[in-house]
Design an enzyme around this catalytic site. Structure first.
Site, PDB file in Angstrom:
ATOM      1  CG  ASP A 150      -0.222   0.100   2.543  1.00 12.78           C
ATOM      2  OD1 ASP A 150       0.790  -0.614   2.717  1.00 12.78           O
ATOM      3  OD2 ASP A 150      -0.677   0.867   3.416  1.00 12.78           O
ATOM      4  CD  GLU A 158       4.367   0.185   6.851  1.00 11.53           C
ATOM      5  OE1 GLU A 158       5.325   0.401   7.614  1.00 11.53           O
ATOM      6  OE2 GLU A 158       3.931   1.059   6.052  1.00 11.53           O
TER       7      GLU A 158
END
Length: 417
Positions: free
Chosen positions: A87, A182
């Protein structure tokens, strides 16, 4: 002797392909992963891993990618995991990224073509002074680049391909883990460590060439809700207590010359409001609290609470709720129990012809939580810089050194087994 070469520019090809896939995570989402589009990259990575020849590569329902490079040695070697997150930050858009490779950088200002106000200057990015003659990758000026952490993803993929294509490189079992979310503190919420089956790990999510980080912030998140009193604004005298104004007073009362990201460095922690929303009747602010030790982190939370109490005393009909939740803790507590993990990482960096820089990170990685979940996991440089903004950049040559370091880690563990 390791002889990795970035033949046919495969490393930057992987990287530029991955950054063009929008994987921005969403802290307000309740789903796992927080955005379905993160799986778009996961599917591409699985296809690439299968093409490399890694047969068990797969994407699970939560958006995690798992894969195994089988051992090719007779030695009993600890199982090592290499991990990066897919991400990108919610702080800046990652949609329609246009990567640009600035070849043979010579120290000039890099003016990004889609917004000439976005300029990379060596005076503002000191690490650029070490990049003379290298190839710099940026976005076009309207998005972040996504090197955090698609540089790490591309490097792990490139290292995996190199090891599979060169079986003379002896190594134990290597596990690959790519995680979602994350950037919003949920990167390992659904990681299946039993299925992963690794003994130790390395996240590839660091900045400067040669860095290995064995210490992170300890981190909490906080949600402050103010319940005010609404009234018709034409008849509000003595009645209205605006939750918006109360919340604004709280934020304004927090220390400005310390305990804020703008005023801290090195081992100094902070209290940082990251979003606000609401109306006269109810308003909410979300904070991140950071410190390098748990006692200071707790004190930061207590200071926030005391600040709210002090402000709200002037609003007798209003109330508040402050909810503080743990995000991650300083991984040094765990890593100090396993000195070989960091020592082997340092040796691998040296073998890549780099001077290692053992340091702390003013942030966190998936390795912070993985370490406390039973997978001790320091952080290795990926060559990403100025992340979470439109001036984000990466160096192709630094990324090549990260690939060499990953392969060297596998070699060092096999040799010392």
């Amino acid at each position: 002797m390791l002889n990795y070469q970035n033949k046919n520019k495969t490393l930057q090809s992987r990287f530029t392909k991955y950054v063009q896939i929008d994987t921005q995570s969403d802290p307000l989402s309740k789903t796992i992963p927080s955005t379905a589009k993160q799986k778009d990259l996961g599917k591409v990575l699985v296809a690439d891993l299968l093409e490399i020849g890694i047969a068990d590569a797969h994407l699970d329902e939560y958006g995690y990618v798992y894969a195994t490079i089988p051992s090719n040695t007779d030695k009993k070697v600890p199982v090592i995991c290499f991990c990066s997150h897919m991400d990108t930050s919610p702080d800046c858009t990652g949609k329609d990224v246009k990567p640009i490779i600035h070849t043979n950088y010579q120290g000039q200002d890099l003016v990004l073509p889609d917004d000439h106000a976005i300029v990379l200057k060596m005076s503002e990015h000191p690490d650029l002074k070490d990049q003379i003659g290298n190839d710099i990758i940026t976005a076009s000026g309207t998005t972040l680049l996504g090197a955090d952490n698609k540089a790490g993803v591309a490097e792990i993929m490139e290292a995996a391909a190199f090891m599979v294509q060169n079986p003379e490189i002896k190594h134990g079992t290597i596990k690959i883990l790519f995680t979602p979310d994350e950037e919003i503190g949920r990167g390992v919420d659904k990681a299946d460590l039993q299925k992963l089956g690794a003994d130790f790990g390395y996240t590839i999510d660091g900045e400067t060439l040669g860095s290995i980080e064995d210490e992170t912030f300890s981190a909490d998140g906080a949600v402050l809700t103010i319940n005010g009193v609404s009234a018709h604004p034409g008849f509000a005298k003595g009645k209205m207590e605006s939750a918006i104004k109360i919340l604004s007073d709280v934020i304004a009362a927090l220390p400005a010359d310390c305990l804020s990201p703008e005023s801290t460095e090195l081992k100094e922690g902070f209290i940082h409001p990251v979003s606000i929303s609401g109306n006269v009747e109810q308003a909410e602010a979300r904070f991140i609290l950071r410190a390098f030790n748990d006692e200071e982190l707790q004190a930061n939370g207590e200071l926030l609470d005391a600040t709210v109490q002090n402000i709200i005393e002037d609003f007798p009909n209003s109330t508040y709720e402050l909810k503080i939740t743990e995000q991650y803790r300083n991984m040094k507590k765990v890593l100090d129990q396993y000195p070989d993990i960091v020592a082997n990482g340092i040796e691998a960096i040296k073998r890549a012809g780099i001077t290692p820089k053992q340091q702390s990170i003013r942030g966190g990685t998936d390795g912070s939580r993985l370490s406390f979940m039973g997978l001790p996991c320091p952080n290795i440089f990926a060559g990403e810089h100025a992340f979470h903004g439109k001036q984000e950049w990466a160096s192709v040559q630094d990324m090549e050194k990260a690939v060499q370091t990953i392969v060297n880690i596998a070699l060092v563990w096999e040799e010392k087994a």
